[in-house]
Design an enzyme around this catalytic site. Structure first.
Site, PDB file in Angstrom:
ATOM      1  N   GLN A 172       2.795  -4.991 -16.857  1.00 14.43           N
ATOM      2  CA  GLN A 172       2.566  -4.053 -17.970  1.00 14.43           C
ATOM      3  C   GLN A 172       2.077  -4.802 -19.211  1.00 14.43           C
ATOM      4  OE1 GLN A 172       2.770  -0.783 -18.068  1.00 14.43           O
ATOM      5  NE2 GLN A 172       3.693  -0.339 -16.078  1.00 14.43           N
ATOM      6  N   CYS A 202       0.866   8.536 -16.762  1.00  9.44           N
ATOM      7  CA  CYS A 202      -0.108   8.057 -17.743  1.00  9.44           C
ATOM      8  C   CYS A 202      -1.202   9.092 -17.938  1.00  9.44           C
ATOM      9  CB  CYS A 202      -0.699   6.722 -17.288  1.00  9.44           C
ATOM     10  SG  CYS A 202      -1.482   6.820 -15.666  1.00  9.44           S
TER      11      CYS A 202
HETATM   12  N1  SAH Z   1       5.700   1.118 -12.160  1.00 11.36           N
HETATM   13  C1  SAH Z   1       4.741   0.143 -11.761  1.00 11.36           C
HETATM   14  C2  SAH Z   1       3.300   0.513 -12.086  1.00 11.36           C
HETATM   15  C3  SAH Z   1       2.809   1.780 -11.493  1.00 11.36           C
HETATM   16  S1  SAH Z   1       1.064   1.979 -11.676  1.00 11.36           S
HETATM   17  C4  SAH Z   1       5.018  -1.164 -12.479  1.00 11.36           C
HETATM   18  O1  SAH Z   1       5.527  -1.148 -13.580  1.00 11.36           O
HETATM   19  O2  SAH Z   1       4.662  -2.208 -11.950  1.00 11.36           O
HETATM   20  C5  SAH Z   1       0.704   2.884 -10.213  1.00 11.36           C
HETATM   21  C6  SAH Z   1       0.800   2.089  -8.932  1.00 11.36           C
HETATM   22  O3  SAH Z   1       0.563   2.964  -7.846  1.00 11.36           O
HETATM   23  C7  SAH Z   1      -0.205   0.970  -8.784  1.00 11.36           C
HETATM   24  O4  SAH Z   1       0.492  -0.227  -8.542  1.00 11.36           O
HETATM   25  C8  SAH Z   1      -1.044   1.381  -7.569  1.00 11.36           C
HETATM   26  O5  SAH Z   1      -1.435   0.268  -6.786  1.00 11.36           O
HETATM   27  C9  SAH Z   1      -0.094   2.253  -6.811  1.00 11.36           C
HETATM   28  N2  SAH Z   1      -0.662   3.278  -5.901  1.00 11.36           N
HETATM   29  C10 SAH Z   1      -1.811   3.967  -6.020  1.00 11.36           C
HETATM   30  N3  SAH Z   1      -1.915   4.879  -5.060  1.00 11.36           N
HETATM   31  C11 SAH Z   1      -0.800   4.791  -4.281  1.00 11.36           C
HETATM   32  C12 SAH Z   1      -0.320   5.497  -3.128  1.00 11.36           C
HETATM   33  N4  SAH Z   1      -1.013   6.488  -2.583  1.00 11.36           N
HETATM   34  N5  SAH Z   1       0.873   5.139  -2.640  1.00 11.36           N
HETATM   35  C13 SAH Z   1       1.607   4.135  -3.205  1.00 11.36           C
HETATM   36  N6  SAH Z   1       1.201   3.452  -4.280  1.00 11.36           N
HETATM   37  C14 SAH Z   1       0.011   3.764  -4.816  1.00 11.36           C
END
Ligand code: SAH
Length: 455
Positions: A287, A412
């Site tokens: 982040q 977001c």
């Molecule tokens: N909470 C996390 C960030 C989330 S951002 C942190 O703080 O590290 C959203 C995340 O969802 C990203 O890491 C992306 O790679 C993942 N993502 C996207 N599509 C997805 C799916 N269909 N299933 C699982 N994860 C997914």
């Protein structure tokens, strides 16, 4: 275009009524909607039409006849040319109010959720210098290396001495690299000719630890005078713990290539958010605003209302930031994420914090979680933190079937949040409250955390 009330390049007077989700002023000319970057609600302005489409158009702000009370002087000298920030011309309190209103409008219009409890946006006491990661393109001018940003809608690099939303350390690192690498005759990468060496300087700073990482992204393996260059950087920059090279020889806008190697020091730097420690490598996601991340994830933890007895699923868990936060209070946390490298980081971070009540799985949330459900595994609390497009409908239906007591939705994008909240409400959940948190001051990005309770 026929049928429009104005022509391209025509200058008109407009009253700005609103701000779009991108942070542009919105005005109407004879009922036709015009978006005007830099204009604020309540202002009377003169604008020149630049691009006209059937339903709406864009116009350039030429003159402010009557400024809004919320108008502020942007402190950044390159604000207009850069385009990284959208709202520096707006007073910070007004930015926070705008972000709350955006959440409220989306919930009402898209989610058909009326009268929801939406808290005032949690802002920063000092909304500057908040970013811990900078990715700076490098170019050349007669006097040597330059580095800064691409002029809006172009690939022309404009030199920059400071970026007011980046940590000071980042400006210091970039200035040192420009000077020292320039002195050793290292050439900047030239996109058109696909020649030259130094493409980007990426900096990462651990806010809590003061540790600094420098990544030199190069078009080629060999860096002339690498040892001397690195030694000078180490001496010039207190706090530097890691200097790495990433090799990217492709013709691409993507910053990183596949090969990363340590030139000096460690492969990782460390940072902490709350009581949780994180290892950060050149490529790992982390982040970018650690101060506000802590506030957002504390809110998620509060909404999860854990007693120590709960099994929790953290869908879209990334490097496990939320999972590890939750694991401090949960019986067990199961994280799911689609990017295998992120899961590697998540596991490493769990070990780093000596947490053994977390399990991470690679895969799509909408595939893995339904499988768990079919196998008879249910969660007491589910947290989701999806990308901008929101949750897959199949995941939402599985959540509804699983019937956790609480769902905490970190988002977001208020538009997809609203869409998904409607589905969860129809499936037996009550949207209890929403907390917007300002993760990206001076940009139009809105982040929030919503609590749903099983009816
Ligand atoms: N909470 C996390 C960030 C989330 S951002 C942190 O703080 O590290 C959203 C995340 O969802 C990203 O890491 C992306 O790679 C993942 N993502 C996207 N599509 C997805 C799916 N269909 N299933 C699982 N994860 C997914």
């Amino acid at each position: 275009m026929a049928g429009l009330p104005l022509k391209k390049n025509q200058t008109v007077e407009l009253v700005i009524e609103d701000l779009s989700h991108e942070g542009n002023g919105v005005g109407r000319y004879q009922g036709y909607t015009l978006f005007v970057p830099g204009a604020l609600p309540g202002e009377t302005i003169i604008a020149k039409a630049t691009k006209l489409k059937k339903q709406f158009g864009y116009a350039r702000l030429m003159e402010i006849r009557e400024p809004a009370a919320s108008r502020a002087e942007p402190p950044c000298p390159i604000y207009k040319r850069c385009g990284g920030c959208m709202l520096q011309h707006m007073d910070y309190d007004a930015q926070l109010a705008f972000k709350r209103k955006l959440v409220e409008e989306n919930l009402r219009r898209i989610g058909k959720i009326e009268g929801a409890l939406i808290h005032p946006t949690i802002g920063m006491e000092d909304p500057w210098r908040y970013r811990n990661k900078a990715q700076v393109p490098i170019g050349e001018e007669e006097g040597g290396l330059i580095g800064g940003f691409y002029a809006q809608r172009s690939h022309e690099i404009i030199d920059m001495k400071e970026c007011l939303i980046q940590h000071e350390k980042s400006d210091e690192v970039v200035a040192c690299v420009k000077e020292i690498a320039g002195k050793y005759g290292i050439r900047a990468y030239d996109e058109e000719a696909h020649s030259g060496l130094l493409r980007h300087v990426v900096t990462k700073v651990g806010f809590a630890t003061g540790e600094v990482m420098i990544v030199l992204v190069t078009n080629g393996e060999r860096i002339p005078h690498a040892e001397a260059l690195v030694q000078e950087l180490v001496e010039a920059i207190p706090g530097v713990k890691s200097i790495v090279q990433n090799i990217n020889t492709k013709r691409t806008n993507v910053i990183f290539g596949d090969v990363t190697r340590v030139l000096w020091g460690e492969e990782y730097i460390y940072d902490t958010i709350g009581d949780v420690k994180f290892a950060i490598s050149a490529r790992s996601f982390y982040q970018v605003n650690p101060v506000q991340t802590e506030r957002l994830y504390k809110k998620a933890l509060e909404y999860a209302a854990l007693t120590g007895e709960e099994n929790v699923i953290d869908a879209y868990c990334g490097i496990g930031t939320i999972s590890l936060f939750l694991a401090q209070k949960a019986k067990h946390v199961f994280g799911v994420e689609i990017v295998p490298e992120a899961i590697e980081d998540a596991k490493r971070n769990a070990r780093l914090n000596e947490m053994d009540n977390v399990t991470f799985a690679v895969g799509e949330a909408e595939t893995v979680i339904p499988r768990w459900y079919e196998e008879g595994n249910v969660a007491d609390v589910i947290v989701v933190d999806p990308p901008r497009k929101g949750c897959d409908e199949k995941l939402l239906q599985t959540i509804i079937a699983m019937k956790p007591k609480r769902v905490v939705y970190v988002s977001c994008n208020p538009a997809t949040l609203a869409r998904d909240l409607r589905i969860l409400e129809d499936g037996g959940y009550k949207m209890a409250e929403v907390q917007p948190v300002d993760m990206f001051p001076h940009t139009a990005h809105v982040e929030c955390c919503a609590l749903l309770i099983k009816k």
